[in-house]
Design a protein around this motif. Structure first.
Motif: not given
Ligand code: DC
Length: 226
Positions: A81-96
């Motif tokens: 949870i990033m500043n209250g937002m669920d980012v679990t899926d957003d962080i999985r890319s190769q780029e990140i």
């Protein structure tokens, strides 16, 4: 407070740490903490702000504006949870992943995240995976495993994962990405990826997932019992 047990699994990108740690944690009833996800959340935050992960001044300026929370759902899956937002899926890319590798080289980032990781181990039996768990985060871990595999094998596994998701990539590009991450993670000044003297090394190049889980299960049972 009752004694809590901790198992540290370190190793390079793509060695299968998370899959193995997650499966074992479920079986043993331990918490599972994927520490790479925390660094990925920092990288994602900086990315949204347009701050380069290499820009130490920018990272230092904005890191205090980031609040990270780790939550577990009913199935025991870790959510970031990033500043209250669920980012679990957003962080999985190769780029990140690549940006996380760069942002994690800054001491200011590592310092901010250290207590967050240690607090989980204070309160629960835990399996933690990352790069510096046995060396820095939990130097007194009851079991320390260094999980590795050749870069080619890791690239092949990554290709399989991408294929399963219906995504295409060239083997050489994936291999190059893995080699670059290995270089960055092992050559940074602060808490680089390295095997501790008291770690047990497991080269999984010629092992199946089940064989790796079985080997670690044996090591854990020998060291700390059931
Ligand atoms: O495990 P991962 O690929 O999700 O991790 C992303 C990056 O985060 C990795 O390349 C280096 C950094 N990292 C770290 O420096 N220390 C950790 N304990 C975990 C990850």
């Amino acid at each position: 407070m009752a004694k809590t047990y901790s198992i540290a699994i370190d190793g390079p990108a793509g060695a299968g740490k998370s899959t193995i740690a997650r499966s074992l944690a479920k079986e043993l009833g331990y918490y599972y903490l994927d520490t790479g996800a925390i660094y990925r959340t920092v990288a994602y935050f900086m990315d949204i702000l347009g701050v380069s992960p290499k820009d130490i001044d920018g990272v230092q300026r904005y890191i205090d504006e980031l609040t990270i929370e780790i939550r577990y759902d009913e199935e025991g899956a870790q959510h970031m949870i990033m500043n209250g937002m669920d980012v679990t899926d957003d962080i999985r890319s190769q780029e990140i992943g690549q940006k996380a590798s760069l942002v994690s080289a800054h001491a200011v980032v590592r310092d901010v995240l250290l207590d967050m990781q240690r607090d989980v181990a204070k309160a629960h039996n835990v399996i933690m995976d990352g790069r510096d768990i046995g060396s820095v985060v939990l130097p007194k871990a009851d079991v320390k495993i260094f999980l590795t595999a050749s870069a080619e094998v890791r690239a092949n596994r990554r290709m399989e994962e991408l294929k399963a998701k219906g995504q295409k990539a060239s083997f050489n590009a994936v291999l190059k990405e893995i080699q670059q991450r290995d270089y960055q993670d092992t050559h940074r000044d602060v808490a680089p990826l390295k095997m501790c003297r008291d770690s047990i090394k497991l080269d999984t190049s010629d092992m199946t997932l089940e064989q790796v889980v079985e080997s670690i299960r044996k090591i854990v049972l020998e060291k700390i019992g059931s």
